[in-house]
Structures are given as structure tokens and as C-alpha cells.
Design an enzyme around this catalytic site. Structure first.
Site, mmCIF file in Angstrom:
data_model
loop_
_atom_site.group_PDB
_atom_site.id
_atom_site.type_symbol
_atom_site.label_atom_id
_atom_site.label_comp_id
_atom_site.label_asym_id
_atom_site.label_seq_id
_atom_site.Cartn_x
_atom_site.Cartn_y
_atom_site.Cartn_z
ATOM 1 N N CYS A 61 19.645 29.880 38.761
ATOM 2 C CA CYS A 61 20.889 29.112 38.829
ATOM 3 C C CYS A 61 20.983 28.146 37.664
ATOM 4 C CB CYS A 61 20.937 28.340 40.151
ATOM 5 S SG CYS A 61 22.400 27.292 40.329
ATOM 6 N N CYS A 67 20.982 19.887 40.235
ATOM 7 C CA CYS A 67 21.276 19.921 41.658
ATOM 8 C C CYS A 67 19.974 19.779 42.439
ATOM 9 C CB CYS A 67 21.956 21.248 41.996
ATOM 10 S SG CYS A 67 22.149 21.561 43.757
ATOM 11 N N CYS A 70 17.665 22.852 45.375
ATOM 12 C CA CYS A 70 16.465 23.678 45.217
ATOM 13 C C CYS A 70 15.369 22.859 44.559
ATOM 14 C CB CYS A 70 16.751 24.910 44.354
ATOM 15 S SG CYS A 70 17.839 26.117 45.146
ATOM 16 N N CYS A 144 26.957 28.821 44.148
ATOM 17 C CA CYS A 144 25.548 28.700 44.554
ATOM 18 C C CYS A 144 25.026 30.098 44.848
ATOM 19 C CB CYS A 144 25.411 27.816 45.783
ATOM 20 S SG CYS A 144 23.707 27.735 46.426
ATOM 21 N N GLN A 244 20.307 29.054 62.757
ATOM 22 C CA GLN A 244 19.311 29.291 61.719
ATOM 23 C C GLN A 244 20.044 29.499 60.400
ATOM 24 O OE1 GLN A 244 16.195 28.836 62.140
ATOM 25 N NE2 GLN A 244 16.095 28.802 64.372
ATOM 26 N N PHE A 271 14.846 23.603 73.906
ATOM 27 C CA PHE A 271 15.622 23.380 72.677
ATOM 28 C C PHE A 271 16.286 24.693 72.264
ATOM 29 C CE2 PHE A 271 11.830 20.688 72.699
ATOM 30 C CZ PHE A 271 12.377 19.418 72.651
ATOM 31 N N ASP A 339 11.361 25.203 70.455
ATOM 32 C CA ASP A 339 11.789 25.144 69.056
ATOM 33 C C ASP A 339 12.514 23.823 68.821
ATOM 34 O OD1 ASP A 339 12.618 25.648 66.464
ATOM 35 O OD2 ASP A 339 14.210 27.021 67.040
ATOM 36 N N CYS A 365 10.470 24.021 62.157
ATOM 37 C CA CYS A 365 10.958 24.047 60.782
ATOM 38 C C CYS A 365 10.312 22.942 59.958
ATOM 39 C CB CYS A 365 12.477 23.917 60.730
ATOM 40 S SG CYS A 365 13.090 22.354 61.416
#
Length: 420
Positions: A61, A67, A70, A144, A244, A271, A339, A365
Site C-alpha cells: 500500500c 497510515c 498497518c 485500502c 469477526q 459472549f 470468546d 483476540c
């Protein structure tokens, strides 16, 4: 300007070097590189790469390194996968656990199906994009490469919405989700709308073919009721509901959870959100599902009612942080899936550890909160059988984890589930 040698990547994807006895974090630098950087305390700005790493590749990118969306785009694929796996290994080690971690599964798929753009206003004009690294400065982007094709029109739509509200001068978060009926947008930060603003936003929604536009959960424009595919079901999507990040990510996580719970006849899903796991599990087991977001639980149940071939699936709204399922309430279940959000769920993990459960599937996560909750389970007599990292956040310092915990025979369980 200082000359630094990058020793390793940190958990935020920044290169870590030593300046005397102090650690210095250098965004976009890679391990083994010699760089010139402007240093201010622990933070540095990369000015020049003197000796590049053999693992350095061209970023995909043009906005990379400006930005902040990432963190690690210039790292060769295998080294990148090793780093993501290492995030989990390091977190477990820091929590006092020595557990094997499987190789990372790539679940980027077609790309991100949801994204939140930020808008900042100045002199009646709106700047829309992502934030720069460690900053609230907006980096305006025209595209993006990480977004799914269904979000190809997301940035023009976000700009049109920001333009309508630019005279307010308020910062906006514009959350865009790809649904089966098209883009769904939820606004945050605008506050109550004036009639002329609502009218202009309705026109923008039509011009950009949005399925729905909401503001802090309140309907602004509805052209098509948005649904998402969740396992075997079609689920109505509540405004701003969690999903997700990629469809491939949900499918991979769902497959791992389903395999880990195989053979269980009575499962609790904690959750649960809109049912990413519960609706898949209900093909084989009776499921009781809980989440604090009542609208997500209702959407999951609506999807279940409209889907044939499922076993009973009951849902209840419950704040599992304030009122975790107790060890006694968990006793009827053959298996529990949990989760939690990024903060983890230590109180719920403690109740699981105190319960007679023999099988637990933990999804997370966040490597640090996962490791802390895993330590609670291990100290409660569970053994970790499989720990699998899943990468649906390509180039970001986030990693999904699915882990299976089991222990020996417990006391007998009643046949009925908590929800009847």
C-alpha cells in the site's frame, strides 16, 4: 539523529532497539536492520534504513508508514507468520505457562468486511481516513487494499457523510460493514441530528446505495434490511454489532470451535454476539448462549428460528463481567465456549475453573488477556490440548487464538441446560 540496531519486533509491530540502557520503539523498522532515527524518549521516527533486513519486502500500500492502520507490511510472509505466532508464545511465557503453539492459520480471505474510518473537521471541510501511528492525526486515503470487494464504495460513502456533518466541527467515527444487502453504516460522534442533516444523509445513503444508515443506533435511512450469513443462518444485523473482521476469519474460527466441541451434546456459548459459534454448534448440540448485547442475542435467536435442522438454541442477555455464569450454573454443560472482548474475562474464567466442566474452548483476540485467562484455567486443573493462532488482521499487531482445555472426570451433570 541516532544510529540504532533493531533487535526484535514488539507486540505492537514496532522495531525495538537500545539507546544506551533505554529501549526505543521504532515504527516500520525490522529486526536486524541498522537505521537512523529521531529519538524522543522511548519513541523514535524512522528517517533512513542504513542496512535493510533480508526479510524486508515492498509494502502493498502506498500509504504504509503514514497510515497507522498497518504495523508490519514490509516483512516477508514466513517471518511475519513467525512473529504473529511469537506474540502468543511470549504472552504465555510471561504468564508463567510453557505451552506449545501451532503455526498461524491465514484467514484474511477476501479482506476486511468491516472498517471504521475517522473524520476530523476543519474550517467546514472534512478529512477522512485512518489515524497515523500513535497519533490522532488523520491520514487521508483513497483506497485500502485490505478491504473486501464489498467495501469498494466505503470511502466515498464515508466522505459524503462526513461532508454533510462537517459544519458541526465534531470528530466522527464511521463504521462500515459489508452485509448481504450492501453496506451498512453506523455513525458515532455526531449526536442528535437536525432535520436538514437527516435529509441530506438520506440522500447520501441513496446516492451510495447503502442498505442502512444509523446514528448512535438510531435509524436515519433504511433502504434494505441488512442481514449477514452466520454459519447455516441468515441473521439480521443490529446497528454497530460486532462481527469477526473477515468472513474467512469467522469460518476458520467457527471450524476450530466446532471440531473442539465435537461430541458434546449440551454447550454453553459465552459472549456469543450474533451467534458466530452458537449457530454452528447448534447443528450438532443443544446450545445456551449469553451476551451483554441484548440486540445481538435477539438477532441470533431470530436467525436460529428461520433456519431448519438446528437443535434447540436458547439465548439470554447477561452481563458476564458483572454476573458471570457460576460454577453451579456451568455444571449441566458438556463443553463451554467463551470468546470475550480484548480485556478477557478473568472472573468468568475463575468460575469455569471452579466448575466440574471437563472441556473448554477459549477464543480470544488479545494474546495478553488470553494468557492470563489460560493461566487461571491451568491453575484450576485444565490442560491445554491445542493453541492455534488465526490471522484475520493482516499486517496488524492483533491475532486471534483458539485453544482447547480439558481435564479428567468430574461430577455428574443434570441433563437440562441452564436455559431449559
Amino acid at each position: 539523529m541516532k544510529r540504532l540496531t533493531i533487535e526484535r519486533l514488539g507486540h505492537r509491530g514496532e522495531g525495538i532497539a537500545r539507546d544506551g540502557d533505554a529501549r526505543v520503539f521504532v515504527p516500520y523498522a525490522l529486526p536486524g536492520e541498522t537505521v537512523l532515527a529521531e529519538v524522543a524518549g522511548e519513541q523514535a521516527r524512522l528517517a533512513e534504513i542504513v542496512d535493510a533486513s533480508p526479510d524486508r519486502v515492498a509494502p502493498v500500500c502506498p500509504h504504509y508508514a503514514h497510515c497507522g492502520g498497518c504495523a508490519v507490511q514490509a516483512l516477508r510472509a514466513q517471518a511475519y507468520a513467525d512473529w504473529k505466532r511469537g506474540l502468543v508464545e511470549t504472552a504465555l511465557r510471561n504468564a508463567g505457562l510453557s505451552l506449545p503453539v501451532a503455526p498461524v492459520i491465514d484467514a484474511h480471505g477476501a479482506g476486511r468486511r468491516r472498517a471504521t474510518f475517522h473524520a476530523r473537521m476543519a474550517r467546514g471541510e472534512a478529512r477522512v481516513g485512518f489515524m497515523a501511528a500513535r497519533s490522532h492525526e488523520i491520514v487521508e486515503i483513497d483506497s485500502c487494499p485490505l478491504l473486501a470487494p464489498e467495501l469498494a464504495g466505503a470511502l466515498p460513502a464515508a466522505r459524503a457523510i462526513a461532508h454533510v456533518l462537517a459544519p458541526r466541527g465534531k470528530p466522527l467515527d464511521i463504521a462500515v460493514t459489508a452485509t448481504l444487502e450492501g453496506m451498512d453504516i453506523e455513525l458515532r460522534g455526531a449526536g442528535p441530528l437536525e432535520d436538514h442533516e437527516s435529509g441530506a444523509l438520506i440522500e447520501a445513503a441513496a446516492a451510495h446505495d447503502l442498505a442502512r444508515l444509523t446514528n448512535h443506533g438510531r435509524l436515519v435511512a433504511l433502504r434494505r434490511a441488512p442481514f449477514v450469513a452466520v454459519g447455516p443462518a441468515r441473521v439480521p444485523l443490529p446497528p454497530g454489532a460486532f462481527l469477526q473482521a473477515t468472513q474467512a476469519g469467522e469460518d476458520v474460527l467457527g471450524g476450530l470451535v466446532l471440531e473442539a466441541a465435537r461430541g458434546a451434546r449440551n454447550v454453553a456459548d459465552l459472549f456469543c454476539g450474533v451467534g458466530a459459534f452458537a449457530l454452528r454448534l447448534a447443528r450438532e448440540a443443544r446450545v445456551s448462549a449469553f451476551d451483554s448485547a441484548a440486540e445481538s442475542v435477539d438477532a441470533m435467536c431470530a436467525g436460529a428460528r428461520a433456519t431448519s435442522g438446528l437443535k434447540p438454541l436458547g439465548g439470554a442477555a447477561r452481563d458476564l463481567f458483572a454476573r458471570p455464569l457460576t460454577a453451579q450454573e456451568l455444571a449441566p454443560f458438556d463443553c463451554v465456549v467463551f470468546d470475550p472482548p480484548r480485556a478477557g474475562a478473568p472472573t468468568q474464567a475463575m468460575e469455569i475453573a471452579r466448575s466440574p466442566l471437563r472441556r473448554v474452548v477459549a477464543v480470544s483476540c488479545n494474546a495478553q488477556s488470553f494468557a492470563r485467562d489460560a493461566a487461571i484455567l491451568v491453575n484450576g486443573g485444565f490442560a491445554a490440548k491445542n493453541i492455534t493462532p488465526v490471522d484475520q488482521f493482516r499486517y496488524a499487531p492483533h491475532v486471534e487464538i483458539v485453544a482447547v482445555f480439558s481435564r479428567g472426570e468430574g461430577q455428574k451433570r443434570p441433563k437440562r441446560s441452564l436455559l431449559g
